[in-house]
Design a protein around this motif. Structure first.
Motif, PDB file in Angstrom:
ATOM      1  N   SER A 166      10.868  56.726  63.179  1.00 38.84           N
ATOM      2  CA  SER A 166      11.610  57.488  64.192  1.00 38.84           C
ATOM      3  C   SER A 166      10.717  57.946  65.333  1.00 38.84           C
ATOM      4  CB  SER A 166      12.283  58.699  63.541  1.00 38.84           C
ATOM      5  OG  SER A 166      13.377  58.304  62.747  1.00 38.84           O
ATOM      6  N   LYS A 167       9.463  58.296  65.035  1.00 37.33           N
ATOM      7  CA  LYS A 167       8.563  58.784  66.083  1.00 37.33           C
ATOM      8  C   LYS A 167       8.278  57.720  67.135  1.00 37.33           C
ATOM      9  CE  LYS A 167       6.279  62.307  63.248  1.00 37.33           C
ATOM     10  NZ  LYS A 167       4.991  62.788  62.695  1.00 37.33           N
ATOM     11  N   VAL A 168       8.320  56.458  66.716  1.00 38.33           N
ATOM     12  CA  VAL A 168       8.112  55.363  67.660  1.00 38.33           C
ATOM     13  C   VAL A 168       9.394  55.078  68.430  1.00 38.33           C
ATOM     14  CG1 VAL A 168       7.521  52.920  67.890  1.00 38.33           C
ATOM     15  CG2 VAL A 168       6.295  54.352  66.243  1.00 38.33           C
ATOM     16  N   LEU A 169      10.515  55.051  67.718  1.00 42.59           N
ATOM     17  CA  LEU A 169      11.793  54.713  68.336  1.00 42.59           C
ATOM     18  C   LEU A 169      12.254  55.748  69.350  1.00 42.59           C
ATOM     19  CD1 LEU A 169      13.692  53.436  65.173  1.00 42.59           C
ATOM     20  CD2 LEU A 169      12.881  52.052  67.080  1.00 42.59           C
ATOM     21  N   VAL A 170      11.780  56.979  69.196  1.00 46.17           N
ATOM     22  CA  VAL A 170      12.245  58.047  70.082  1.00 46.17           C
ATOM     23  C   VAL A 170      11.443  58.124  71.380  1.00 46.17           C
ATOM     24  CG1 VAL A 170      10.785  59.971  69.341  1.00 46.17           C
ATOM     25  CG2 VAL A 170      13.195  60.383  69.911  1.00 46.17           C
ATOM     26  N   ARG A 171      10.357  57.379  71.458  1.00 39.51           N
ATOM     27  CA  ARG A 171       9.520  57.434  72.654  1.00 39.51           C
ATOM     28  C   ARG A 171      10.221  56.780  73.846  1.00 39.51           C
ATOM     29  NH1 ARG A 171       3.998  55.281  69.801  1.00 39.51           N
ATOM     30  NH2 ARG A 171       3.595  57.104  68.493  1.00 39.51           N
ATOM     31  N   LEU A 172      10.056  57.404  74.986  1.00 37.86           N
ATOM     32  CA  LEU A 172      10.599  56.846  76.218  1.00 37.86           C
ATOM     33  C   LEU A 172       9.471  56.242  77.046  1.00 37.86           C
ATOM     34  CD1 LEU A 172      13.164  59.584  77.342  1.00 37.86           C
ATOM     35  CD2 LEU A 172      13.528  57.613  75.856  1.00 37.86           C
ATOM     36  N   SER A 173       9.774  55.169  77.740  1.00 37.23           N
ATOM     37  CA  SER A 173       8.781  54.515  78.592  1.00 37.23           C
ATOM     38  C   SER A 173       8.616  55.288  79.896  1.00 37.23           C
ATOM     39  CB  SER A 173       9.239  53.083  78.899  1.00 37.23           C
ATOM     40  OG  SER A 173      10.391  53.126  79.731  1.00 37.23           O
ATOM     41  N   SER A 174       7.756  54.789  80.759  1.00 40.99           N
ATOM     42  CA  SER A 174       7.577  55.429  82.064  1.00 40.99           C
ATOM     43  C   SER A 174       8.850  55.357  82.906  1.00 40.99           C
ATOM     44  CB  SER A 174       6.422  54.757  82.820  1.00 40.99           C
ATOM     45  OG  SER A 174       6.674  53.365  82.964  1.00 40.99           O
ATOM     46  N   ALA A 175       9.747  54.411  82.551  1.00 43.83           N
ATOM     47  CA  ALA A 175      11.034  54.293  83.246  1.00 43.83           C
ATOM     48  C   ALA A 175      12.094  55.182  82.605  1.00 43.83           C
ATOM     49  CB  ALA A 175      11.506  52.841  83.231  1.00 43.83           C
ATOM     50  N   HIS A 176      11.679  56.005  81.621  1.00 42.96           N
ATOM     51  CA  HIS A 176      12.550  56.957  80.939  1.00 42.96           C
ATOM     52  C   HIS A 176      13.689  56.265  80.185  1.00 42.96           C
ATOM     53  CE1 HIS A 176      10.627  60.551  82.617  1.00 42.96           C
ATOM     54  NE2 HIS A 176      10.503  59.852  83.726  1.00 42.96           N
ATOM     55  N   VAL A 177      13.354  55.190  79.479  1.00 40.11           N
ATOM     56  CA  VAL A 177      14.305  54.530  78.590  1.00 40.11           C
ATOM     57  C   VAL A 177      13.620  54.313  77.241  1.00 40.11           C
ATOM     58  CG1 VAL A 177      15.634  53.382  80.402  1.00 40.11           C
ATOM     59  CG2 VAL A 177      13.624  52.239  79.450  1.00 40.11           C
ATOM     60  N   PRO A 178      14.398  54.257  76.147  1.00 40.17           N
ATOM     61  CA  PRO A 178      13.802  54.037  74.821  1.00 40.17           C
ATOM     62  C   PRO A 178      13.396  52.578  74.662  1.00 40.17           C
ATOM     63  CG  PRO A 178      16.191  54.187  74.642  1.00 40.17           C
ATOM     64  CD  PRO A 178      15.848  54.474  76.082  1.00 40.17           C
ATOM     65  N   SER A 179      12.192  52.246  75.111  1.00 43.61           N
ATOM     66  CA  SER A 179      11.778  50.847  75.231  1.00 43.61           C
ATOM     67  C   SER A 179      11.721  50.121  73.886  1.00 43.61           C
ATOM     68  CB  SER A 179      10.417  50.760  75.930  1.00 43.61           C
ATOM     69  OG  SER A 179       9.467  51.572  75.281  1.00 43.61           O
ATOM     70  N   VAL A 180      11.168  50.773  72.860  1.00 43.85           N
ATOM     71  CA  VAL A 180      11.076  50.112  71.549  1.00 43.85           C
ATOM     72  C   VAL A 180      12.474  49.855  70.996  1.00 43.85           C
ATOM     73  CG1 VAL A 180      10.234  50.328  69.183  1.00 43.85           C
ATOM     74  CG2 VAL A 180       8.826  51.146  71.081  1.00 43.85           C
ATOM     75  N   ALA A 181      13.351  50.840  71.126  1.00 45.15           N
ATOM     76  CA  ALA A 181      14.729  50.662  70.659  1.00 45.15           C
ATOM     77  C   ALA A 181      15.410  49.532  71.426  1.00 45.15           C
ATOM     78  CB  ALA A 181      15.512  51.961  70.826  1.00 45.15           C
ATOM     79  N   LEU A 182      15.151  49.439  72.725  1.00 42.59           N
ATOM     80  CA  LEU A 182      15.748  48.369  73.531  1.00 42.59           C
ATOM     81  C   LEU A 182      15.263  46.993  73.077  1.00 42.59           C
ATOM     82  CD1 LEU A 182      15.727  49.833  77.146  1.00 42.59           C
ATOM     83  CD2 LEU A 182      17.709  48.861  75.967  1.00 42.59           C
ATOM     84  N   ILE A 183      13.977  46.898  72.805  1.00 38.26           N
ATOM     85  CA  ILE A 183      13.421  45.610  72.367  1.00 38.26           C
ATOM     86  C   ILE A 183      14.012  45.208  71.018  1.00 38.26           C
ATOM     87  CG2 ILE A 183      11.303  44.461  71.610  1.00 38.26           C
ATOM     88  CD1 ILE A 183       9.842  46.139  73.774  1.00 38.26           C
ATOM     89  N   ILE A 184      14.126  46.170  70.103  1.00 42.36           N
ATOM     90  CA  ILE A 184      14.731  45.879  68.800  1.00 42.36           C
ATOM     91  C   ILE A 184      16.184  45.457  68.972  1.00 42.36           C
ATOM     92  CG2 ILE A 184      15.463  46.895  66.600  1.00 42.36           C
ATOM     93  CD1 ILE A 184      12.933  48.616  66.698  1.00 42.36           C
TER      94      ILE A 184
END
Length: 483
Positions: free
Chosen positions: A340-358
């Motif tokens: 969860s700690k990884v999935l909740v991180r937002l990128s510099s564009a303020h989107v959940p990048s890891v969740a988006l990639i998954i």
């Protein structure tokens, strides 16, 4: 600027009162939010993909399924609008159901919806294959469908990773392109390409003779059932919209109004432009959409229309993936998923990048399965629509339970005295739609194909029940039901 800052602070304070700290940029306007819902609903994708099946199964009267399903889903939309007005939280159905009943119910609702979204992304992306093949002159094949799906999913992921502002702009461009194309093509067909009178919309005899038309209508009605969802995506990005308690309920309703009207308009235009409906019902014309387009626009013009259709497929996948990523983020923020700690991180564009990639990788794997295991993947993808409907009705049921426990919606959008009857009618409609989706209609097929919808639903639910206890042990906050 000062007024905007004050409004943003008020929105952030509302979110903090619900137990969360603002993480996203509120850069999605009301109309961009509506465009997200519209492109998710995607009247062009829905109608063009299932038109041939629906017309062959139920004849021209299948048109009325769009109206009936639209009314039923509008009731569901109203229930969702009340809920999101009080709980404008990213992730949509998961936090709504969790607030209304509790952790376990919310988690299962989100689990089912997440898998339904993943299979829907794969199904929509693969569904673009025949249109790309027709556009460039290839023969349709599983390989073309798979390659098309990979390209669309990859493009969607890149657009989503670019941030909320880019998502909003692409969704708006997709909306304008799709609606403009739908209106232009539909108007041309109605004015210059009409082959049938309006009476054909009531002609059931050509389909079933003197027998009952109801079974054929219910089967053809799957086209309408597959059409009317997408409004919930407006709420999935609730924390990226200014004044969400007022804006999102309006965007949801606009999605049904405009998306439903566009779908019915396109469907009507295509029906009236089919020269020989009997040939479609008899299986002699297996692609009436392409027949209508080439007859009226020539192959060159038809390819221009197909280009618009492909843009609609891309924007639809974009919206689906955005909704899935925000749902995964919402799960992770509550500590309800591994890593969860990884999935909740937002990128510099303020989107959940890891969740988006998954949310791009999983549908891509499903689409690849469509190439290597075509029969198996058909069973999996059959879960797409029914999974969304099950998740929807879990939220509606949660609203019923919460009301019985004394919950009264307190957001700016409120149905007041109409809330109870609308919620019960929405639930009755939803259960009926689920039964229709799951009903076995292939007596000569393998048992697992005939009962694919039920089979995949049971697998997803049982898997969720097995995983649920492990997920809840990591929960970082509890939701107070009904508050």
């Amino acid at each position: 600027m000062a007024a905007k800052e004050m409004n943003d602070r008020a929105d952030d304070a509302q979110l903090e009162a619900l137990g969360y700290t603002a993480s996203f940029d509120r850069k999605m306007s009301l109309w961009a939010n509506f465009a997200l819902g519209f492109t998710y609903l995607s009247p062009v994708v829905g109608v063009y993909t299932l038109f041939g099946f629906a017309l062959a199964t139920g004849g021209a009267p299948m048109f009325w399924s769009y109206l009936l399903v639209g009314i039923g889903q509008f009731l569901v939309c109203l229930v969702f609008a009340e809920i999101v007005s009080q709980y404008p939280i990213a992730g949509g159905v998961y936090p709504w159901a969790r607030r209304l009943i509790g952790d376990r119910w919310g988690w299962m609702t989100g689990w089912i919806y997440l898998w339904a979204l993943a299979t829907t992304v794969a199904a929509v992306a693969m569904g673009a294959g025949p249109y790309l093949a027709a556009l460039v002159g290839f023969e349709p094949s599983p390989f073309v469908n798979t390659v098309t799906a990979m390209l669309i999913i990859a493009g969607s992921t890149l657009f989503n990773l670019a941030g909320t502002r880019v998502l909003a702009r692409v969704a708006m461009m997709g909306f304008l392109c799709e609606l403009g194309g739908a209106l232009a093509v539909g108007a041309w067909l109605l004015i210059f390409g009409r082959e049938q009178s309006l009476s054909v919309l009531f002609d059931t005899v050509s389909v079933v003779g003197e027998g009952s038309y109801l079974p054929a209508f219910l089967a053809a009605g799957l086209a309408g059932i597959f059409q009317y969802y997408g409004f919930e995506a407006c709420g999935d990005v609730a924390e990226e919209v200014p004044n969400p308690s007022r804006a999102i309920p309006r965007a949801m309703r606009l999605t049904i109004y405009i998306g439903g009207a566009a779908a019915m308009f396109v469907c009507l235009a295509l029906i009236l432009a089919v020269k020989d409906i009997g040939a479609v019902i008899a299986g002699q014309d297996t692609d009436p959409v392409w027949t209508v387009l080439t007859t009226n626009f020539g192959e060159g013009g038809a390819r221009v229309v197909l280009l618009v259709v492909l843009v609609s497929f891309l924007s639809c996948v974009l919206s689906l993936q955005a909704a899935a990523s925000r749902l995964m983020f919402s799960f992770a923020r509550d500590g309800m998923l591994p890593a969860s700690k990884v999935l909740v991180r937002l990128s510099s564009a303020h989107v959940p990048s890891v969740a988006l990639i998954i949310c791009g990788i999983v549908p891509a794997i499903i689409a690849l399965g469509g190439y290597f295991l075509s029969n198996a993947i058909a069973v999996v993808v059959s879960f797409a629509a029914v999974g969304i409907y099950i998740a929807f009705q879990m939220v509606v049921f949660a609203a019923i339970v919460a009301r019985l426990r004394g919950w009264k919606p307190s957001g700016p959008f409120n149905l007041a005295g109409w809330g109870v009857p609308v919620t019960f009618l929405a639930f009755a409609y939803g259960v009926s739609a689920i039964i229709n989706l799951a009903w076995p209609r292939l007596p000569d097929a393998n048992w697992y194909e005939n009962y694919a919808v039920i089979l995949t639903s049971v697998v997803v639910v049982v898997a969720g029940l097995i995983v649920l206890p492990f997920m809840r042990t990591g929960a970082v906050r509890a939701a107070v039901a009904g508050q």
